[in-house]
Design an enzyme around this catalytic site. Structure first.
Site, PDB file in Angstrom:
ATOM      1  N   GLU A 153       0.830  -1.211   0.000  1.00 49.88           N
ATOM      2  CA  GLU A 153       0.000   0.000   0.000  1.00 49.88           C
ATOM      3  C   GLU A 153       0.865   1.263   0.000  1.00 49.88           C
ATOM      4  O   GLU A 153       0.822   2.078   0.938  1.00 49.88           O
ATOM      5  CB  GLU A 153      -0.959  -0.017   1.184  1.00 49.88           C
ATOM      6  CG  GLU A 153      -1.946  -1.178   1.097  1.00 49.88           C
ATOM      7  CD  GLU A 153      -3.026  -1.153   2.168  1.00 49.88           C
ATOM      8  OE1 GLU A 153      -2.850  -0.465   3.190  1.00 49.88           O
ATOM      9  OE2 GLU A 153      -4.047  -1.830   1.981  1.00 49.88           O
ATOM     10  N   GLU A 313      -6.213  -8.142  -0.592  1.00 51.38           N
ATOM     11  CA  GLU A 313      -6.561  -8.182   0.834  1.00 51.38           C
ATOM     12  C   GLU A 313      -8.028  -7.840   1.029  1.00 51.38           C
ATOM     13  O   GLU A 313      -8.528  -6.875   0.437  1.00 51.38           O
ATOM     14  CB  GLU A 313      -5.783  -7.115   1.615  1.00 51.38           C
ATOM     15  CG  GLU A 313      -4.332  -7.371   1.847  1.00 51.38           C
ATOM     16  CD  GLU A 313      -3.726  -6.253   2.701  1.00 51.38           C
ATOM     17  OE1 GLU A 313      -4.456  -5.575   3.444  1.00 51.38           O
ATOM     18  OE2 GLU A 313      -2.511  -6.051   2.595  1.00 51.38           O
TER      19      GLU A 313
HETATM   20  C1  GAL Z   1      -4.262  -3.025   5.072  1.00 49.80           C
HETATM   21  C2  GAL Z   1      -2.802  -3.392   5.215  1.00 49.80           C
HETATM   22  C3  GAL Z   1      -2.634  -4.657   6.034  1.00 49.80           C
HETATM   23  C4  GAL Z   1      -3.462  -4.566   7.274  1.00 49.80           C
HETATM   24  C5  GAL Z   1      -4.890  -4.324   6.901  1.00 49.80           C
HETATM   25  C6  GAL Z   1      -5.832  -4.278   8.066  1.00 49.80           C
HETATM   26  O1  GAL Z   1      -4.425  -1.692   4.688  1.00 49.80           O
HETATM   27  O2  GAL Z   1      -2.220  -3.588   3.956  1.00 49.80           O
HETATM   28  O3  GAL Z   1      -1.275  -4.813   6.360  1.00 49.80           O
HETATM   29  O4  GAL Z   1      -2.990  -3.541   8.087  1.00 49.80           O
HETATM   30  O5  GAL Z   1      -4.972  -3.102   6.236  1.00 49.80           O
HETATM   31  O6  GAL Z   1      -7.153  -4.026   7.643  1.00 49.80           O
END
Ligand code: GAL
Length: 674
Positions: A153, A313
């Site tokens: 990110e 994710e």
């Molecule tokens: C994302 C990040 C992850 C984790 C996740 C939690 O933005 O890439 O590492 O922190 O959020 O929701």
């Protein structure tokens, strides 16, 4: 540039971030067993592992990573290997605190977070490329490694750095962009407040202090462009190191595409990697959360509609960064996942595999929660994995292009946020998502495209609050109308050009001729104003004094009603349309409430001959390719809905003759009978 490396594994990927460095060997072994049980195909490794892999400068310890990769490989699970640069080790911050970003107010960030690095720092670049080189050298040819995941990110924590190193890099970037300082002075209108620069090194980032106050909008916008570019240069540098050691393996990085505007210009970034990947989390308290998932997925695909993308994710349960982290209802996570797959994702990955018991995200859900695999969350993910395996034939297919497209642009959002505006509290970024939601609920599929997209096949182009507009974008809208298409422009579009300068002569600058109108005055409304259109549509916060001269060729479709609280606009044109051959260019000067806006858009679509082809109560999307076609239908409601389509449901194997019942909260994926 992207390479020829294509991510084409022939099945829908399923898995998530695995952080085995947090766990003893027994748990690592159990994790891999659970992954096999759930049908995991790919695990992301090493995202935050720099401090473990390089515990001291130049000394690498690969045993843990070797063990993790070997375990996965033995289990037949592919590895999405991350470069660990999102989170520099403490030793690097201790030795070089100057790599930490500096805030707008001049405060240097502290160690202990992540993305704690300045994108322009040569010190950070050297250290980061060192660890990337070591990892790519060691694992670049490992047969388990099927995908590379650069950083994490980018910009989520270090979007803008205001340090002196960044300031110098910004000056150089400006010199490249403008060539001569007088060109910059003209572009930014520095005659205002007499802020004329004599040389590029006199320019500073738009730092903030009590004495500076408001910055020049041209400067603020260019600093956002520079900041996106600086991060991209870092990502490209990592990409090139990885590619040298690992030719043929696709490289991506996880974006944060949502309602926007985004932290970097993802449309430009997409051209540099082999695959678009996105992270998306549902906002529990969002009443429109299902529509927002669909919007984010459509927007992600719009970055490159020519290839499938990856949901890198999402959360299996609750997150831990919203105010109230309510977990999804039973079945909701499955529908979210299927919404992404329906819209072109070739994989669903979760953050993270096993819930941490320590560290900043110890209460963020995971596939294996604190309670262990004997839990609702694990069972739901396991069931999803089994279903995704059945969707293998869908992998590699593409989503049918919609006849309607909404244009979006991150730079436009940055321009709106770059200084005082007629209304300060109004976020224009949410308009595109609102239009998408209203039309989606009314049975229209709507693509979400960046302004650079090819509009050649689109019948109706919607332009909600596209504040910044280049002459090029205006030209492509005129081309759409000239070839018989329809364009709908809303208020707050086309106000400034690429330099963040107002195009004078009446809004919306470059579109006046196309629309046949001229906006004389912006009229933002006060909270207790009551203004409506003649059609009865309620005006929600924004009106304009608009001229539609007879020689402009626009017809007045709706007017501000008499009798409201704002005499400035009463009786004046509010909505117009101008025919150009078979094409039509609409303008709506008022911000309308949901029913009013939907009624107007339905009128536009009826005139354009674009009927709703969806099914009330279902989210229906078609993916096709290789001679096969699949219809996803998702029912977020509490009652069964009939889908008037027959075929075989890939999820159940059931054959349906002419209709398929989609149960409440359910999903079907019907393969059309050839
Ligand atoms: C994302 C990040 C992850 C984790 C996740 C939690 O933005 O890439 O590492 O922190 O959020 O929701």
């Amino acid at each position: 540039m992207t390479s020829n490396a294509r991510f084409a594994p022939g099945r829908i990927q399923f898995g998530g971030d695995w952080n085995p460095e947090q766990w003893p060997a027994a748990i690592r072994a159990e994790d891999v067993e659970l992954m096999q049980r759930a049908g995991v195909t790919m695990a992301t490794l090493g995202v935050f592992s720099w401090g473990e892999l390089e515990p001291e400068p130049g000394r690498f310890e690969f045993d843990g990573m070797d063990d993790a990769i070997d375990r996965l490989h033995a289990a037949g699970i592919a590895v999405d290997l991350a470069t660990p640069t999102a989170s520099p080790p403490i030793w690097l911050h201790r030795a070089h605190p100057e790599i930490l970003p500096v805030s707008r107010t001049g405060q240097r960030y502290e160690q202990g977070g992540r993305l704690g690095w300045c994108p322009s720092s040569p010190v950070f670049r050297e250290a980061a490329l060192g660890v990337v080189d070591a990892i790519a050298h060691r694992y670049g040819a490992h047969p388990a490694v099927r995908l590379w995941h650069l950083g994490n990110e980018f910009g989520g924590g270090n979007r803008r750095c205001y340090c002196d190193v960044s300031a110098a890099a910004f000056s150089r970037w400006l010199a490249d962009r403008y060539g001569a300082i007088e060109a910059l002075n003209a572009a930014w209108g520095t005659a205002f407040w007499g802020h004329r620069y004599r040389a590029f090194d006199e320019v500073e980032p738009p730092r903030d202090s009590e004495t500076v106050g408001l910055g020049n909008p041209g400067l603020v916008l260019d600093f956002d462009r520079f900041s996106s570019w600086a991060l991209l240069q870092h990502a490209i540098a990592e990409r090139d190191v990885v590619r040298r050691h690992s030719p043929g393996i696709p490289i991506t990085t996880n974006s944060m595409v949502g309602v926007g505007p985004h932290v970097v210009d993802y449309a430009g970034w997409a051209r540099e990697f082999d695959l678009v990947a996105n992270d998306h989390y549902v906002t529990a308290a969002d009443p429109h959360r299902e529509a927002d998932v669909a919007y984010a997925a459509d927007r992600t695909r719009g970055l490159d509609p020519s290839r499938p993308w990856l949901l890198m994710e999402t959360a299996a349960g609750a997150v831990s960064w919203q105010r109230v982290n309510r977990p999804p209802e039973p079945g909701a996570m499955r529908r979210t996942a299927m919404t992404h797959i329906a819209r072109g994702a070739d994989g669903v990955m979760f953050f993270q595999w096993r819930q941490s018991i320590a560290g900043a995200e110890q209460f963020h859900s995971a596939v294996v929660p604190h309670a262990g695999a004997g839990s609702r969350t694990f069972r739901e993910v396991e069931a999803l994995g089994a279903e995704l395996a059945l969707l293998a034939p869908v992998a590699g297919t593409l989503v049918d292009p919609a006849r309607i497209a909404i244009l979006v642009d991150d730079e436009s959002g940055w321009a709106w946020d770059s200084g005082p505006k007629p209304v300060w509290h109004r976020s224009i970024a949410t308009e595109a998502a609102r239009w998408h939601r209203l039309l989606g609920a009314a049975g229209h599929r709507v693509d979400v495209l960046p302004v650079s997209a090819d509009l050649g096949m689109v019948d109706v182009v919607l332009v909600p609050a596209l504040f910044l507009m280049s002459a090029t974008t205006a030209g492509s809208l005129a081309t759409v109308v000239a070839r018989g298409g329809t364009v709908v422009v809303s208020s707050l579009s086309g106000i400034v050009d690429e330099t963040n300068t107002v195009v004078p002569g009446g809004y919306p600058g470059f579109l006046r001729d196309l629309l046949g109108i001229r906006v004389i005055e912006h009229v933002p409304l006060l909270a207790d104003d009551a203004v409506a259109l003649g059609s009865g549509a309620v005006v929600d916060g924004w009106a304009e004094l608009l001229e539609a001269p007879s020689d402009g060729g626009a017809e007045v479709v709706d007017r501000y009603a008499q009798g409201g609280t704002c005499a400035i606009v009463a009786g004046h044109p509010a909505v117009t349309a101008r025919d150009v051959g078979a094409g039509r260019a609409w303008y709506c000067s008022a911000s309308l409430d949901d029913p009013g806006l939907l009624a107007l858009l339905q009128r536009v679509l009826e005139h354009a001959g674009v009927p709703a082809d969806g099914v009330q109560g279902l989210d229906v999307v078609r993916r096709a390719g290789g001679g096969r076609a699949f219809r996803f239908a998702i029912n977020h409601g509490a009652a069964p809905v009939e889908l008037p389509i027959g075929g075989t449901d890939l999820l159940t194997g059931d054959r349906h003759q002419t209709t398929t019942t989609v149960p409440p909260g359910g999903v079907v994926v019907i393969e059309e009978t050839a």
